[in-house]
Design a protein around this motif. Structure first.
Motif, PDB file in Angstrom:
ATOM      1  N   VAL A 211      38.898 -26.088   3.443  1.00 20.70           N
ATOM      2  CA  VAL A 211      39.296 -27.490   3.315  1.00 20.70           C
ATOM      3  C   VAL A 211      38.932 -27.994   1.923  1.00 20.70           C
ATOM      4  CG1 VAL A 211      38.957 -29.837   4.192  1.00 20.70           C
ATOM      5  CG2 VAL A 211      38.985 -27.903   5.783  1.00 20.70           C
ATOM      6  N   PHE A 212      39.903 -28.611   1.248  1.00 18.29           N
ATOM      7  CA  PHE A 212      39.656 -29.287  -0.030  1.00 18.29           C
ATOM      8  C   PHE A 212      39.747 -30.793   0.198  1.00 18.29           C
ATOM      9  CE2 PHE A 212      41.227 -25.167  -1.605  1.00 18.29           C
ATOM     10  CZ  PHE A 212      40.271 -24.884  -2.578  1.00 18.29           C
ATOM     11  N   VAL A 213      38.700 -31.512  -0.221  1.00 20.89           N
ATOM     12  CA  VAL A 213      38.714 -32.973  -0.163  1.00 20.89           C
ATOM     13  C   VAL A 213      38.633 -33.485  -1.604  1.00 20.89           C
ATOM     14  CG1 VAL A 213      37.581 -35.054   0.687  1.00 20.89           C
ATOM     15  CG2 VAL A 213      37.567 -32.961   2.077  1.00 20.89           C
ATOM     16  N   GLY A 214      39.642 -34.226  -2.021  1.00 18.59           N
ATOM     17  CA  GLY A 214      39.702 -34.704  -3.394  1.00 18.59           C
ATOM     18  C   GLY A 214      41.095 -34.468  -3.953  1.00 18.59           C
ATOM     19  N   ASP A 215      41.275 -34.850  -5.197  1.00 20.10           N
ATOM     20  CA  ASP A 215      42.575 -34.689  -5.840  1.00 20.10           C
ATOM     21  C   ASP A 215      42.355 -34.351  -7.301  1.00 20.10           C
ATOM     22  OD1 ASP A 215      45.306 -34.562  -6.032  1.00 20.10           O
ATOM     23  OD2 ASP A 215      45.646 -36.572  -5.203  1.00 20.10           O
ATOM     24  N   GLY A 216      43.431 -33.970  -7.985  1.00 22.29           N
ATOM     25  CA  GLY A 216      43.309 -33.637  -9.389  1.00 22.29           C
ATOM     26  C   GLY A 216      44.430 -32.737  -9.847  1.00 22.29           C
ATOM     27  N   PRO A 217      44.411 -32.354 -11.120  1.00 21.02           N
ATOM     28  CA  PRO A 217      45.532 -31.619 -11.709  1.00 21.02           C
ATOM     29  C   PRO A 217      45.750 -30.219 -11.147  1.00 21.02           C
ATOM     30  CG  PRO A 217      43.680 -31.745 -13.241  1.00 21.02           C
ATOM     31  CD  PRO A 217      43.366 -32.666 -12.112  1.00 21.02           C
ATOM     32  N   MET A 218      44.770 -29.658 -10.435  1.00 20.26           N
ATOM     33  CA  MET A 218      44.926 -28.305  -9.906  1.00 20.26           C
ATOM     34  C   MET A 218      45.439 -28.263  -8.469  1.00 20.26           C
ATOM     35  SD  MET A 218      41.784 -25.929 -11.299  1.00 20.26           S
ATOM     36  CE  MET A 218      42.487 -24.482 -10.453  1.00 20.26           C
ATOM     37  N   ARG A 219      45.730 -29.406  -7.889  1.00 19.11           N
ATOM     38  CA  ARG A 219      46.082 -29.408  -6.462  1.00 19.11           C
ATOM     39  C   ARG A 219      47.308 -28.533  -6.188  1.00 19.11           C
ATOM     40  NH1 ARG A 219      46.255 -34.163  -1.939  1.00 19.11           N
ATOM     41  NH2 ARG A 219      47.477 -33.011  -0.410  1.00 19.11           N
ATOM     42  N   ALA A 220      48.363 -28.675  -6.963  1.00 17.53           N
ATOM     43  CA  ALA A 220      49.580 -27.900  -6.701  1.00 17.53           C
ATOM     44  C   ALA A 220      49.314 -26.408  -6.861  1.00 17.53           C
ATOM     45  CB  ALA A 220      50.699 -28.359  -7.635  1.00 17.53           C
ATOM     46  N   GLU A 221      48.567 -26.037  -7.886  1.00 14.61           N
ATOM     47  CA  GLU A 221      48.244 -24.627  -8.110  1.00 14.61           C
ATOM     48  C   GLU A 221      47.439 -24.052  -6.962  1.00 14.61           C
ATOM     49  OE1 GLU A 221      45.403 -21.979 -11.064  1.00 14.61           O
ATOM     50  OE2 GLU A 221      46.210 -23.896 -11.795  1.00 14.61           O
TER      51      GLU A 221
END
Length: 413
Positions: A261-271
């Motif tokens: 599970v990833f909680v958060g956002d940022g420029p690597m989300r799509a990757e």
């Protein structure tokens, strides 16, 4: 209370009340922005306000669309809002603009006892110049390893100039607060002066294992006995998330039902979504909802090597998560490997993956470690942190007073 037998005089010893100060706090990030600097500064400002100090908070004006984060401290302070611009690479954050003239005018009319600068951006530099112009005591925080971000954003050639600027900035202050002893040693070796270690607290009432949610875990596709690993924070290159994926792959080979599970956002989300399509991406969370996400994890994977502290580490510990991290920042200061978490040598990625495998393989040991982590976090009280912070401010004020000298030294003529 003392009584003299000879003259029957009654003496009451009454301690002097704490002296109330007028404090100017300058920061380029503050709630509702979500990051470690913003949230920890909000806690400190709230604590200073509760300790009867008049706090003037100077920060950039945030976009109207940003809502106040649920549960963020809301102290009664005198807010002075300045112009703000988006931070490169961090579009949801704002930085101040040069404002020396405005600050000189402001502080000439209402002179603070001390100016505390939390960030070293354009607004922070303006505050430093204005305070020096008015001969005001200044303290600062070293909160973000900007120079360490270079290799993640192809800015390696700028690392030395950035470090030079930071050293120049902080050495003009009467005291610089750092969150760990390891950071104090590292900066002292680089020529930084007047460093004081002031740690970070954690809200152990909010971040509590009792917030664990079976319904949330079920929504992630995890049963009661399935292992759920997670990362909480910005999804960005400097967070070293490739190591988190390597640890997940190694554990997944042992336990096919393990979830990530990833909680958060940022420029690597799509990757990240492309590399691990089965992972859960919960987006940015706050308040009690964030606390429930922490508590619903079994194993917290934190591979960042660019932190000055890493508030997520203590929040995970308070939430009853077993933490796997590098021997760095808050983890290096607070975790004893195998007792209240698992540590790998800084930068030793194979050791990090091995530690994750060990943590994942023994549920009973993992629960014991998580209980010990919770006990450690409960000792990190924000009240104690604020009192220490206050003492550093008082020291800077005292050193700025005419006639002050260090023990054993005579005042200059």
């Amino acid at each position: 209370m003392n009584t003299s037998a000879d003259d029957d005089i009654l003496v009451n010893d009454l301690p002097a009340p704490r002296h109330s100060r007028r404090l100017a706090v300058v920061t380029e990030t503050y709630p509702p922005e979500v990051n470690g600097v913003a949230m920890s500064m909000a806690r400190v400002v709230d604590g200073l306000n509760r300790r009867n100090h008049d706090v003037q908070l100077i920060r950039p004006r945030q976009p109207a669309k940003m809502a106040v984060q649920a549960g963020a401290p809301k102290p009664e302070v005198d807010e002075v809002l300045t112009q703000g611009l988006p931070v490169p690479l961090y579009p949801n954050l704002r930085m101040g603009v040069p404002s020396k003239r405005a600050l000189v005018k402001l502080w000439s009319l209402h002179r603070p006892d001390v100016v505390h600068i939390a960030t070293e951006g354009p607004l922070g530099w303006s505050a430093l110049q204005a305070a020096q112009h008015l001969s005001l005591p200044v303290t600062s925080d070293y909160r973000t390893n900007f120079h360490a971000y270079g290799k993640h954003y192809r800015l390696g050639l700028l690392s030395r100039p950035i470090m030079g600027y930071l050293r120049k900035f902080h050495n003009r202050c009467g005291a610089t607060m750092v969150p760990t002893e390891a950071m104090r040693v590292q900066l002292a070796e680089r020529g930084f002066e007047r460093l004081s270690v002031v740690g970070r607290g954690v809200d152990a009432q909010r971040f509590d294992p009792a917030r664990r949610s079976a319904a949330m875990r079920e929504g992630w596709g995890a049963g009661p006995d399935d292992l759920v690993m997670g990362y909480i924070g910005r999804l960005a290159p400097e967070k070293n998330l490739g190591v988190v994926l390597a640890a997940y792959d190694a554990v997944k080979a042992m336990q096919p039902r393990a979830r990530l599970v990833f909680v958060g956002d940022g420029p690597m989300r799509a990757e990240l979504a492309a590399r691990v399509p089965e992972a859960v991406f919960a987006g940015s969370r706050s308040g009690d909802d964030l606390a429930a996400h922490y508590a619903s994890l079994d194993l917290f994977l934190f591979a960042s090597l660019t932190e000055t502290f890493g508030n997520v580490t203590t929040e995970a510990m308070a939430s009853g998560c077993a933490v796997v991290a590098f021997d760095s920042a808050a983890a290096g200061e607070l975790i004893r490997s195998g007792v209240n978490g698992w540590l790998a040598g800084a930068g030793r990625e194979t050791d990090f993956v091995a530690a994750a495998r060990v943590a994942a393989s023994d549920a009973a040991a993992r629960r014991a470690v998580a209980d010990a982590a919770r006990a450690t976090a409960r000792r990190l009280d924000w009240g104690d942190i604020t009192a220490h912070f206050e003492s550093v401010l008082e020291g800077a004020i005292a050193r700025a007073e005419p006639g002050f000298s260090l023990p054993g030294l005579q005042p200059a003529a």
